[in-house]
Design a protein around this motif. Structure first.
Motif, PDB file in Angstrom:
ATOM      1  N   THR A   1       0.825  -1.203   0.000  1.00 39.16           N
ATOM      2  CA  THR A   1       0.000   0.000   0.000  1.00 39.16           C
ATOM      3  C   THR A   1       0.859   1.252   0.000  1.00 39.16           C
ATOM      4  O   THR A   1       0.582   2.214  -0.737  1.00 39.16           O
ATOM      5  N   ARG A   2       1.912   1.252   0.813  1.00 45.20           N
ATOM      6  CA  ARG A   2       2.804   2.417   0.841  1.00 45.20           C
ATOM      7  C   ARG A   2       3.566   2.553  -0.475  1.00 45.20           C
ATOM      8  O   ARG A   2       3.778   3.676  -0.964  1.00 45.20           O
ATOM      9  N   GLN A   3       3.995   1.448  -1.045  1.00 45.70           N
ATOM     10  CA  GLN A   3       4.706   1.507  -2.320  1.00 45.70           C
ATOM     11  C   GLN A   3       3.805   2.043  -3.433  1.00 45.70           C
ATOM     12  O   GLN A   3       4.240   2.852  -4.262  1.00 45.70           O
TER      13      GLN A   3
ATOM     14  N   LEU B   1      -8.781 -16.011  -3.980  1.00 45.76           N
ATOM     15  CA  LEU B   1      -8.146 -14.978  -3.156  1.00 45.76           C
ATOM     16  C   LEU B   1      -6.943 -14.363  -3.863  1.00 45.76           C
ATOM     17  O   LEU B   1      -6.741 -13.143  -3.810  1.00 45.76           O
ATOM     18  N   LEU B   2      -6.156 -15.201  -4.528  1.00 39.71           N
ATOM     19  CA  LEU B   2      -4.985 -14.691  -5.236  1.00 39.71           C
ATOM     20  C   LEU B   2      -5.403 -13.763  -6.371  1.00 39.71           C
ATOM     21  O   LEU B   2      -4.833 -12.674  -6.535  1.00 39.71           O
ATOM     22  N   LEU B   3      -6.400 -14.167  -7.129  1.00 39.13           N
ATOM     23  CA  LEU B   3      -6.877 -13.332  -8.225  1.00 39.13           C
ATOM     24  C   LEU B   3      -7.512 -12.051  -7.703  1.00 39.13           C
ATOM     25  O   LEU B   3      -7.320 -10.962  -8.275  1.00 39.13           O
ATOM     26  N   LEU B   4      -8.252 -12.157  -6.601  1.00 41.02           N
ATOM     27  CA  LEU B   4      -8.875 -10.981  -6.004  1.00 41.02           C
ATOM     28  C   LEU B   4      -7.819 -10.002  -5.530  1.00 41.02           C
ATOM     29  O   LEU B   4      -7.940  -8.785  -5.729  1.00 41.02           O
ATOM     30  N   TRP B   5      -6.752 -10.513  -4.913  1.00 38.74           N
ATOM     31  CA  TRP B   5      -5.675  -9.651  -4.435  1.00 38.74           C
ATOM     32  C   TRP B   5      -5.039  -8.889  -5.592  1.00 38.74           C
ATOM     33  O   TRP B   5      -4.792  -7.685  -5.501  1.00 38.74           O
ATOM     34  N   VAL B   6      -4.794  -9.562  -6.706  1.00 38.94           N
ATOM     35  CA  VAL B   6      -4.203  -8.896  -7.867  1.00 38.94           C
ATOM     36  C   VAL B   6      -5.153  -7.838  -8.418  1.00 38.94           C
ATOM     37  O   VAL B   6      -4.752  -6.701  -8.702  1.00 38.94           O
ATOM     38  N   ALA B   7      -6.441  -8.193  -8.552  1.00 40.71           N
ATOM     39  CA  ALA B   7      -7.405  -7.265  -9.132  1.00 40.71           C
ATOM     40  C   ALA B   7      -7.595  -6.025  -8.267  1.00 40.71           C
ATOM     41  O   ALA B   7      -7.766  -4.912  -8.784  1.00 40.71           O
ATOM     42  N   LEU B   8      -7.540  -6.194  -6.952  1.00 41.35           N
ATOM     43  CA  LEU B   8      -7.802  -5.061  -6.064  1.00 41.35           C
ATOM     44  C   LEU B   8      -6.661  -4.058  -6.041  1.00 41.35           C
ATOM     45  O   LEU B   8      -6.849  -2.928  -5.586  1.00 41.35           O
ATOM     46  N   ARG B   9      -5.471  -4.432  -6.520  1.00 39.31           N
ATOM     47  CA  ARG B   9      -4.421  -3.421  -6.672  1.00 39.31           C
ATOM     48  C   ARG B   9      -4.884  -2.345  -7.643  1.00 39.31           C
ATOM     49  O   ARG B   9      -4.614  -1.158  -7.462  1.00 39.31           O
TER      50      ARG B   9
ATOM     51  N   ARG C   1      -2.544   2.064   9.501  1.00 33.50           N
ATOM     52  CA  ARG C   1      -2.314   0.808  10.220  1.00 33.50           C
ATOM     53  C   ARG C   1      -3.566  -0.064  10.217  1.00 33.50           C
ATOM     54  O   ARG C   1      -3.506  -1.272   9.977  1.00 33.50           O
ATOM     55  N   ASP C   2      -4.702   0.548  10.476  1.00 36.14           N
ATOM     56  CA  ASP C   2      -5.925  -0.231  10.686  1.00 36.14           C
ATOM     57  C   ASP C   2      -6.550  -0.755   9.400  1.00 36.14           C
ATOM     58  O   ASP C   2      -7.188  -1.813   9.400  1.00 36.14           O
ATOM     59  N   ASP C   3      -6.414  -0.017   8.303  1.00 30.48           N
ATOM     60  CA  ASP C   3      -7.219  -0.304   7.118  1.00 30.48           C
ATOM     61  C   ASP C   3      -6.475  -1.002   5.989  1.00 30.48           C
ATOM     62  O   ASP C   3      -7.090  -1.342   4.979  1.00 30.48           O
TER      63      ASP C   3
ATOM     64  N   ALA D   1      -8.477  -5.180   0.556  1.00 27.88           N
ATOM     65  CA  ALA D   1      -9.194  -3.909   0.704  1.00 27.88           C
ATOM     66  C   ALA D   1      -9.501  -3.330  -0.674  1.00 27.88           C
ATOM     67  O   ALA D   1      -8.627  -3.278  -1.548  1.00 27.88           O
ATOM     68  N   THR D   2     -10.731  -2.891  -0.877  1.00 29.83           N
ATOM     69  CA  THR D   2     -11.096  -2.260  -2.146  1.00 29.83           C
ATOM     70  C   THR D   2     -10.669  -0.798  -2.191  1.00 29.83           C
ATOM     71  O   THR D   2     -10.552  -0.229  -3.282  1.00 29.83           O
ATOM     72  N   HIS D   3     -10.434  -0.186  -1.024  1.00 30.86           N
ATOM     73  CA  HIS D   3     -10.064   1.221  -0.939  1.00 30.86           C
ATOM     74  C   HIS D   3      -8.723   1.368  -0.215  1.00 30.86           C
ATOM     75  O   HIS D   3      -8.439   0.608   0.711  1.00 30.86           O
ATOM     76  N   PRO D   4      -7.919   2.344  -0.599  1.00 28.65           N
ATOM     77  CA  PRO D   4      -6.746   2.670   0.208  1.00 28.65           C
ATOM     78  C   PRO D   4      -7.190   3.258   1.545  1.00 28.65           C
ATOM     79  O   PRO D   4      -8.329   3.713   1.688  1.00 28.65           O
TER      80      PRO D   4
END
Length: 407
Positions: free
Chosen positions: A46-48, A265-273, A349-351, A356-359
């Motif tokens: 997220t930070r990157q 989950l893996l595909l969802l993680w990639v898509a949510l970037r 930290r929390d989110d 996550a769909t949102h930053p």
């Protein structure tokens, strides 16, 4: 420094801000040692992403790696379901009746039907508005859409129960839906309402993969397949042979379900970037139309969403409407103004999450304030905001009663 009983961190250099706190996070995998590591990975990614996007234009759409993977996976999944349906149909017509082939064909068609893409539908509980019913609100929506180059929504709806708003597309024709939660809309000052419209309408042109027709299978099909093969314990009082067979079937089904869900989950993680990038772009569109100050202030309002929601419900129980909701929300924002820098940091930290769909709201506000400062292109005056509220007086009253009953 700390706030809300969080583990302390350094506000200046943000040392220890990446600390994982189990009590502040909903378990994602169920094993704390895995959740701790995925939280750390999500924090770094997220930070990157924030650093990379802050240094360049937030282009619309584009074929980035996440988009390519999502589209490719969706096409392959659609092709697999189409082949399964074709094979099932062929088995039904290619052989004489009766035969085992018919049973296999029916099963194949049933599985293909179960795994078909879901394109969403309009929530039947929403209140749909027309231009004749709320002309001032629709004029504002048209102005905002023109400034950011977005199409106007096909449907404008109101949600009476949630402090939220969203834009989505439903059906195969992808009808554009803008939904405004009246508790949120009524509690926002005028210029933040413009920012809210700019952000939500921005989703129609920011290339968000969640709203594209071609990418929908990537978000749903593998999860549906995992549900389909997940074992169900139906053997009771059987003999030894049946119990052994049921155990073997359970092991095979459980393994397949876990593999399919893991792939989901893996595909969802990639898509949510890609969807998080789209959220940053929607925020920039909000700043373009409402001004950077209003867009950042809207992000801060979501940091205080729990407090504002509680206060709005309290006012609703006391018989008060949107004018009181807004005054109360303004007082809450003013009371927490000194803590906003810490709340922004704590949200990081929390989110953060791989799913996550949102930053985090803190990074969204930071992205707005660190980019080119923008002045409002559309200004919503108090009299005009009052006119819109007057148009919605009937809906506001229903919302007030719903909040009072459900508080």
């Amino acid at each position: 420094m700390t706030i809300r009983e969080a583990v302390p961190w350094c506000p200046r250099c943000e040392w220890n801000l990446d600390r994982y706190e189990p009590k502040r996070h909903r378990p994602e995998f169920g094993w704390q040692w895995i959740d701790r590591r995925t939280h750390g990975l999500a924090y770094r990614l997220t930070r990157q992403q924030f650093t990379a996007l802050a240094q360049r234009p937030l282009e619309q759409g584009g074929l980035g790696p996440a988009r390519i993977v999502t589209v490719t996976a969706s096409v392959l999944l659609l092709a697999a379901v189409a082949l399964l349906a074709a094979a099932g149909g062929w088995l039904l017509v290619a052989y004489r009746f009766p035969g085992l082939n018919m049973l296999v064909g029916i099963v194949a068609l049933a599985v293909a039907f179960t795994l078909r893409p879901r394109f969403g539908r309009l929530d039947p509980e929403l209140e749909v508005l027309t231009r004749e019913r709320a002309p001032a609100l629709f004029r504002l929506i048209d102005e905002v859409a023109t400034v950011i180059g977005a199409p106007t929504p096909d449907i404008v709806a109101l949600d009476e129960g949630r402090l939220n708003a969203y834009a989505t597309c439903v059906g195969v024709r992808r009808r554009r839906v803008l939904c405004l939660g009246l508790p949120l809309w009524g509690s926002l000052p005028p210029q933040e309402r413009v920012a809210l419209l700019g952000h939500e309408l921005g989703h129609f042109v920011n290339g968000d993969s969640r709203r594209l027709l071609l990418t929908q299978p990537a978000f749903t099909m593998l999860a549906n397949a995992a549900d389909l093969v997940r074992p169900v314990d139906t053997v009771r009082g059987a003999g030894l042979l049946e119990m052994v067979g049921a155990l073997l079937a359970h092991v095979v089904q459980a393994t397949m379900a876990r593999l399919l869900f893991g792939a989901h989950l893996l595909l969802l993680w990639v898509a949510l970037r890609d969807t998080q990038r789209a959220e940053y772009l929607a925020d920039e569109m909000a700043a373009r139309v409402a001004g950077s100050a209003a867009a950042a202030s809207l992000s801060d309002s979501f940091l205080l969403a729990d407090v504002i929601d509680m206060l709005v419900r309290r006012d609703a129980r006391a018989g008060h409407g949107p004018a009181r909701w807004r005054r109360t929300a303004d007082e809450a924002r003013a009371a927490n103004a000194g803590q906003l820098p810490l709340l922004r940091q704590l949200s990081i930290r929390d989110d953060v999450s791989l799913f996550a769909t949102h930053p985090p709201n803190g990074l969204r506000a930071r992205m707005i304030t660190e980019r080119t400062w923008r002045e409002p292109a559309v200004a919503l005056t108090e009299p005009r905001a009052a006119q819109i509220d007057a148009e919605l007086s009937r809906e506001y009253e229903r919302t007030r009663r719903a909040l009072a009953w459900n508080a």
